[in-house]
Design an enzyme around this catalytic site. Sequence first.
Site, PDB file in Angstrom:
ATOM      1  N   GLU A 137      -7.644   1.871   3.117  1.00  0.00           N
ATOM      2  CA  GLU A 137      -7.829   2.776   4.496  1.00  0.00           C
ATOM      3  C   GLU A 137      -9.098   2.532   5.007  1.00  0.00           C
ATOM      4  O   GLU A 137      -9.128   2.301   6.522  1.00  0.00           O
ATOM      5  CB  GLU A 137      -7.485   4.274   4.266  1.00  0.00           C
ATOM      6  CG  GLU A 137      -5.982   4.622   4.113  1.00  0.00           C
ATOM      7  CD  GLU A 137      -5.264   4.235   2.749  1.00  0.00           C
ATOM      8  OE1 GLU A 137      -6.180   3.530   1.774  1.00  0.00           O
ATOM      9  OE2 GLU A 137      -4.217   4.129   2.600  1.00  0.00           O
ATOM     10  N   CYS A 145       0.804  -1.155   0.051  1.00  0.00           N
ATOM     11  CA  CYS A 145      -0.144  -0.152  -0.148  1.00  0.00           C
ATOM     12  C   CYS A 145       0.849   1.189  -0.007  1.00  0.00           C
ATOM     13  O   CYS A 145       1.785   1.422   0.995  1.00  0.00           O
ATOM     14  CB  CYS A 145      -1.035   0.116   1.249  1.00  0.00           C
ATOM     15  SG  CYS A 145      -2.722  -0.415   0.980  1.00  0.00           S
ATOM     16  N   HIS A 146       0.455   2.154  -0.861  1.00  0.00           N
ATOM     17  CA  HIS A 146       1.193   3.482  -0.723  1.00  0.00           C
ATOM     18  C   HIS A 146       0.652   4.450   0.309  1.00  0.00           C
ATOM     19  O   HIS A 146      -0.524   4.383   0.830  1.00  0.00           O
ATOM     20  CB  HIS A 146       0.699   4.374  -2.172  1.00  0.00           C
ATOM     21  CG  HIS A 146       1.289   3.795  -3.297  1.00  0.00           C
ATOM     22  ND1 HIS A 146       0.782   2.655  -3.819  1.00  0.00           N
ATOM     23  CD2 HIS A 146       2.409   3.885  -4.097  1.00  0.00           C
ATOM     24  CE1 HIS A 146       1.429   2.165  -4.821  1.00  0.00           C
ATOM     25  NE2 HIS A 146       2.214   3.195  -5.152  1.00  0.00           N
ATOM     26  N   ASP A 186     -12.033  -7.490  21.263  1.00  0.00           N
ATOM     27  CA  ASP A 186     -11.166  -7.564  22.392  1.00  0.00           C
ATOM     28  C   ASP A 186     -12.079  -7.348  23.525  1.00  0.00           C
ATOM     29  O   ASP A 186     -11.550  -7.748  24.824  1.00  0.00           O
ATOM     30  CB  ASP A 186     -10.035  -6.516  22.024  1.00  0.00           C
ATOM     31  CG  ASP A 186      -9.209  -6.565  23.459  1.00  0.00           C
ATOM     32  OD1 ASP A 186      -8.928  -7.245  23.910  1.00  0.00           O
ATOM     33  OD2 ASP A 186      -8.909  -5.392  23.611  1.00  0.00           O
TER      34      ASP A 186
END
Lengths: 158, 158, 158, 158, 158, 158
Positions: free
Chosen positions: F114, F76-77, F128
């Site tokens: 993203e 990924c950039h 979690d």
Amino acid sequence: MSRLSHLDAQGRASMVDVSAKGETARSATARGKVVLRPDILGDIAAGQMPKGDVLTTARLAGIMAAKRTDSLIPLCHGLPLSHVAVDFSLDHDTGTITIEATAKTTATTGVEMEALTAVSVAALTIYDMAKAADKGIVIADIRLIAKSGGKSGDWSAA
Amino acid sequence: MSRLSHLDAQGRASMVDVSAKGETARSATARGKVVLRPDILGDIAAGQMPKGDVLTTARLAGIMAAKRTDSLIPLCHGLPLSHVAVDFSLDHDTGTITIEATAKTTATTGVEMEALTAVSVAALTIYDMAKAADKGIVIADIRLIAKSGGKSGDWSAA
Amino acid sequence: MSRLSHLDAQGRASMVDVSAKGETARSATARGKVVLRPDILGDIAAGQMPKGDVLTTARLAGIMAAKRTDSLIPLCHGLPLSHVAVDFSLDHDTGTITIEATAKTTATTGVEMEALTAVSVAALTIYDMAKAADKGIVIADIRLIAKSGGKSGDWSAA
Amino acid sequence: MSRLSHLDAQGRASMVDVSAKGETARSATARGKVVLRPDILGDIAAGQMPKGDVLTTARLAGIMAAKRTDSLIPLCHGLPLSHVAVDFSLDHDTGTITIEATAKTTATTGVEMEALTAVSVAALTIYDMAKAADKGIVIADIRLIAKSGGKSGDWSAA
Amino acid sequence: MSRLSHLDAQGRASMVDVSAKGETARSATARGKVVLRPDILGDIAAGQMPKGDVLTTARLAGIMAAKRTDSLIPLCHGLPLSHVAVDFSLDHDTGTITIEATAKTTATTGVEMEALTAVSVAALTIYDMAKAADKGIVIADIRLIAKSGGKSGDWSAA
Amino acid sequence: MSRLSHLDAQGRASMVDVSAKGETARSATARGKVVLRPDILGDIAAGQMPKGDVLTTARLAGIMAAKRTDSLIPLCHGLPLSHVAVDFSLDHDTGTITIEATAKTTATTGVEMEALTAVSVAALTIYDMAKAADKGIVIADIRLIAKSGGKSGDWSAA
């Protein structure tokens, strides 16, 4: 002949050797303040800041920063944190948010920097979320309040 | 029928949308203090602290932290920093190190948090390197001094 | 019927299982060189490089990188480092900076990669701070010098 | 008189205190799926995707992410991972890649999140490398399969 | 009267100000070597190393490290990388792996450190995956091969 | 004569070259689900989970992870995100939390990863914080919902 100069004299930084120290349960508590306009503090307490819930965001930012202390402070040792908590108390008259953070570990070195880092980054996060409303915010009086464990034993600020 | 509740009411945090704002050259300067025992300050100035050169280490820690501001402060935008500098002035009588950091960028959002983060992490680094000698160190009075660029224009503390 | 192929044959990477190994005190020392124009080396030794104090910056960069070795090297285990030191010796005739790094831990796996990473990132930092003056810098001869601890016992380069 | 309100009531996040828990050997296995067009799965299996070897890249991304779980999940404790493995099985008829990750540690708290994070980031990496060919990829059914160690003992999904 | 000393004289590190420089397309290529026993190199080429596919792992480690260069090298500016590639050529007679990395950006400052960091971390990864079989591995001859863009224009090593 | 083999054939991973692509405003929205016991969902909605406010914590974790996507996904950039938001809707009957994340940038490459990373890490954070109460939690159906900008233009899931 080759001129050879060794630079490892005093003045050089190193991560000090703690390999001969025994592991003990350690705890540290730090405190700091953010001072802003009382009306802004009212908006924060009421959950009415446009960027979102300021204190919850600051608490999480402080906890997450505590876990990364050794990557921020160059000569800090990495520690397995067994507990981090960040809490706030608000003084509406003076526009003061007092931040208190506690960190615990079982390790060969103390956990003060983790507690102080949690306070500092929680304070910066409050600053970030309130700065559009108040350019004069001040982060003040960050200090160690108490520590326990290790060779030097328990200590608390007078 | 399914009860469906949307939680995206006020109070939710987000990284605010700056996509419609134009890029401008921006700069911010922040300042803060570390107060410690004057004799410790003397040792720091003389480069005689056992953990190494305190101010150089603190300067680098501050610069590196500025570059990571957006990973520490949850709602901060990432910025391509074009300049970061951290400097110190020492008041030997009061045992005070004043830290000043300047950050610059060309971006759609301001660079205050980067300057404040640099000051904060430089202060924590000084604390870390001096704490064995002085448990009563205080980090004080971190604030924005000046900013330029952006829609709100130039500003400096009174 | 569904064609099902398992790819977990040889050739697959994994972080090898060290859960059955006992913790022992471990140390590793690595060394490497940066070769640049002798006049540039003179400027570095004299603290006259425009980007700042090259060797102090490189030392801190090496120490900080050692702490992040497991996030750089994909299959490296995370280790609680008990000590990291980076030192330099300068040969002004050949324009050579020799970097030596030592890392220590008490863990189930060795600490060679941490020492080698410290040397490598210290070398890259010297390169970065000197590259404006000399495009022909070479980083050379990074290798393990000695290690102790663990099942394979002590070892040092001939 | 100053109005002072404490916000540390219920609802506040903290990294729970595990300092009184004993260290035990722990293991966790998680599983998840990536569903894409069967012809794309064929190209992945044949190593003919333009961005490179998808499964090897995904495996490494998953392993590396497992090591950073505590920096991604705000209230996760940092753990010294003794083993991480990520494997794949392919069902060419349904275009399904099943990802299975196992993580191990010796610690006071469990390692489920590390296994689940490895699966999630491996899945995202497959998505990234295949998305130019298929916009309809779905990441599905990420769950814990088995865990061992700790007070609650061994557990496996029915 | 207070004695006040300013330390911002020469010798202080800063991230140099590039805010007045224009953005140009930039590229840099770096090269380095890992030298190991020829039989180990044979095992690497055949994909028979116990830790997994060495060169694929090293390539990805180099690419990922390039993206984090500014967090490793203290005074490096952050750059939006538009391309990173890492390739290998093997000389089986001498047991030499030559690593070549190219990085590209459009920015106000050069991309040499990103290419050099990719080579260095790829080399460390090869070292890590082969070190159980060969303690005498050497990382050698890391240097810049070519760069283009920026005020100083194109350059390539003789 | 030396046998020299080049490995840079197909199958090698690289971060693809986007230097010739123009910058455009881009947006992407992704969605995913966490399915847990309805009574646990009730406790989450009521803010009565022992680890703290689940959805606020998950929202911040998702936003912070979006900013680090390029360090998690190997090819990924890095992108300057101009906006990230993460929101939730709850279906109490089925015990389903639907997570929706939007990311925006002005860049040469898309912002899908993203948005998907924000959803994935928000989901892991919910897992979690609820896992002590429910071992059977499932993260399901993570997919792209819509994207805009770039050469391929606007797209939304049917």
